[in-house]
Design an enzyme around this catalytic site. Structure first.
Site, PDB file in Angstrom:
ATOM      1  N   PRO A 128       0.882  -1.337   0.014  1.00  0.00           N
ATOM      2  CA  PRO A 128       0.246   0.170   0.000  1.00  0.00           C
ATOM      3  C   PRO A 128       0.771   1.286   0.039  1.00  0.00           C
ATOM      4  CG  PRO A 128       0.060  -1.091   2.139  1.00  0.00           C
ATOM      5  CD  PRO A 128       0.379  -2.098   1.040  1.00  0.00           C
ATOM      6  N   ASN A 129       0.504   2.228  -0.802  1.00  0.00           N
ATOM      7  CA  ASN A 129       1.011   3.394  -0.962  1.00  0.00           C
ATOM      8  C   ASN A 129       2.426   3.605  -1.610  1.00  0.00           C
ATOM      9  OD1 ASN A 129      -1.435   4.953   0.545  1.00  0.00           O
ATOM     10  ND2 ASN A 129      -0.704   3.904   2.307  1.00  0.00           N
ATOM     11  N   ARG A 156       5.926  12.261  -2.702  1.00  0.00           N
ATOM     12  CA  ARG A 156       5.957  12.775  -1.339  1.00  0.00           C
ATOM     13  C   ARG A 156       6.799  12.088  -0.453  1.00  0.00           C
ATOM     14  NH1 ARG A 156      -0.475  11.887  -0.639  1.00  0.00           N
ATOM     15  NH2 ARG A 156      -0.608  12.152  -2.989  1.00  0.00           N
ATOM     16  N   TYR A 197      11.946   8.507   1.497  1.00  0.00           N
ATOM     17  CA  TYR A 197      11.766   7.349   0.394  1.00  0.00           C
ATOM     18  C   TYR A 197      12.354   7.502  -0.682  1.00  0.00           C
ATOM     19  CZ  TYR A 197       8.142   5.579   3.819  1.00  0.00           C
ATOM     20  OH  TYR A 197       7.344   5.154   4.808  1.00  0.00           O
ATOM     21  N   ASN A 226       7.816  -5.805  -1.027  1.00  0.00           N
ATOM     22  CA  ASN A 226       7.755  -4.663  -0.182  1.00  0.00           C
ATOM     23  C   ASN A 226       6.503  -4.769   0.515  1.00  0.00           C
ATOM     24  OD1 ASN A 226       7.756  -2.520   1.340  1.00  0.00           O
ATOM     25  ND2 ASN A 226       8.950  -1.268   0.161  1.00  0.00           N
ATOM     26  N   ALA A 274       3.244  -0.886   4.684  1.00  0.00           N
ATOM     27  CA  ALA A 274       2.604  -0.864   6.219  1.00  0.00           C
ATOM     28  C   ALA A 274       2.199  -2.214   6.611  1.00  0.00           C
ATOM     29  CB  ALA A 274       1.849  -0.112   6.121  1.00  0.00           C
ATOM     30  N   GLU A 288      12.137  -9.787   1.326  1.00  0.00           N
ATOM     31  CA  GLU A 288      11.485  -8.796   1.799  1.00  0.00           C
ATOM     32  C   GLU A 288      12.483  -7.338   1.448  1.00  0.00           C
ATOM     33  OE1 GLU A 288       9.009  -9.053   5.274  1.00  0.00           O
ATOM     34  OE2 GLU A 288      10.088  -6.972   5.920  1.00  0.00           O
ATOM     35  N   HIS A 309      12.665  -2.963   2.005  1.00  0.00           N
ATOM     36  CA  HIS A 309      12.246  -1.748   2.375  1.00  0.00           C
ATOM     37  C   HIS A 309      13.286  -0.692   1.911  1.00  0.00           C
ATOM     38  CE1 HIS A 309       9.144  -3.477   4.915  1.00  0.00           C
ATOM     39  NE2 HIS A 309       9.860  -4.475   5.355  1.00  0.00           N
ATOM     40  N   ARG A 347      13.160   4.032  12.629  1.00  0.00           N
ATOM     41  CA  ARG A 347      12.033   4.963  12.571  1.00  0.00           C
ATOM     42  C   ARG A 347      11.020   4.690  13.774  1.00  0.00           C
ATOM     43  NH1 ARG A 347       9.498   4.569   6.801  1.00  0.00           N
ATOM     44  NH2 ARG A 347       8.166   6.276   7.662  1.00  0.00           N
TER      45      ARG A 347
HETATM   46  O1  CA2 Z   1      10.682   1.657   3.859  1.00  0.00           O
HETATM   47  C1  CA2 Z   1       9.651   0.978   3.253  1.00  0.00           C
HETATM   48  O2  CA2 Z   1       9.904   0.617   2.139  1.00  0.00           O
HETATM   49  C2  CA2 Z   1       8.219   0.692   3.723  1.00  0.00           C
HETATM   50  O3  CA2 Z   1       7.925  -0.493   3.543  1.00  0.00           O
HETATM   51  C3  CA2 Z   1       7.464   1.585   3.453  1.00  0.00           C
HETATM   52  C4  CA2 Z   1       6.021   1.760   4.054  1.00  0.00           C
HETATM   53  C5  CA2 Z   1       6.164   1.926   5.475  1.00  0.00           C
HETATM   54  O4  CA2 Z   1       4.802   1.811   6.168  1.00  0.00           O
HETATM   55  C6  CA2 Z   1       6.817   0.819   6.159  1.00  0.00           C
HETATM   56  O5  CA2 Z   1       6.993   0.871   7.439  1.00  0.00           O
HETATM   57  C7  CA2 Z   1       8.379   0.787   5.460  1.00  0.00           C
HETATM   58  C8  CA2 Z   1       5.211   3.109   3.416  1.00  0.00           C
HETATM   59  C9  CA2 Z   1       4.979   3.122   2.014  1.00  0.00           C
HETATM   60  C10 CA2 Z   1       4.399   4.179   1.785  1.00  0.00           C
HETATM   61  O6  CA2 Z   1       5.126   5.188   0.812  1.00  0.00           O
HETATM   62  C11 CA2 Z   1       4.655   6.469   0.580  1.00  0.00           C
HETATM   63  C12 CA2 Z   1       5.583   6.936  -0.168  1.00  0.00           C
HETATM   64  C13 CA2 Z   1       5.401   8.386  -0.488  1.00  0.00           C
HETATM   65  C14 CA2 Z   1       4.454   9.070   0.434  1.00  0.00           C
HETATM   66  C15 CA2 Z   1       4.011   8.383   1.117  1.00  0.00           C
HETATM   67  C16 CA2 Z   1       3.956   7.157   1.304  1.00  0.00           C
END
Ligand code: CA2
Length: 151
Positions: free
Chosen positions: A9-10, A17, A22, A73, A76, A97, A99, A106
């Protein structure tokens, strides 16, 4: 060799953003680099992204027979999803996996992964390049398994 890359997701928001966490590459950029790197090694990449837990479970569940391994990946869902963990375990394909961020630097709720215990390994903290590192690890693992079967 066929590898399924599953993004949760996302992750489709990448590059729009939160670049400090990221990076500024989009998911399409990351998948393009990975696909180019893979194709130089004769490996085909199929990329799948969904925000919906059940769709991720279905995709993993359908992977056996079509793919040699999975890079995931779970985003969340890493920290919450017993369903994705069970799907990875049930599909019996070697899974790595990934990330983008180092989740251990974090919030505490990101320090636990429900999914990593059913994966062969994990790469984190290297941004989009982590997918390339995950592919290298997965290919090496698959080659080791193949050699052990020949012996
Ligand atoms: O670091 C990673 O790859 C995560 O899997 C990214 C997830 C986060 O919930 C994990 O804890 C770590 C979030 C992905 C959402 O990505 C976004 C990118 C741009 C703006 C908002 C969210």
């Amino acid at each position: 060799m066929n590898i399924l890359v599953v993004n949760g997701p996302n992750l489709r928001l990448l590059g729009t953003r939160e670049p400090a966490i990221y990076g500024d590459e989009t998911l399409a950029d990351i998948m393009r680099h990975l696909t180019a790197y893979a194709s130089e090694r004769g490996v085909r990449i199929e990329a799948f992204q969904s925000d919906i837990e059940g769709e991720l479970v279905d995709e993993i569940g359908a992977a056996w027979g079509s793919y040699d391994g999975i890079i995931i990946n779970p985003a969340a869902y890493t920290h919450t999803s017993v369903a994705i963990r069970d799907a990875i375990k049930a599909c019996r394909l070697p899974t790595v996996e990934v990330h983008l961020s180092n989740t251990h630097t974090r919030e505490v709720f990101r320090h636990t992964s429900l999914t990593v215990p059913v994966c062969i390994g994990q790469v984190m903290g290297f941004g989009g390049h982590g997918y390339v590192l995950a592919l290298d690890g997965l290919l090496r693992h698959l080659e080791t398994i193949k050699q052990e079967r020949i012996k």
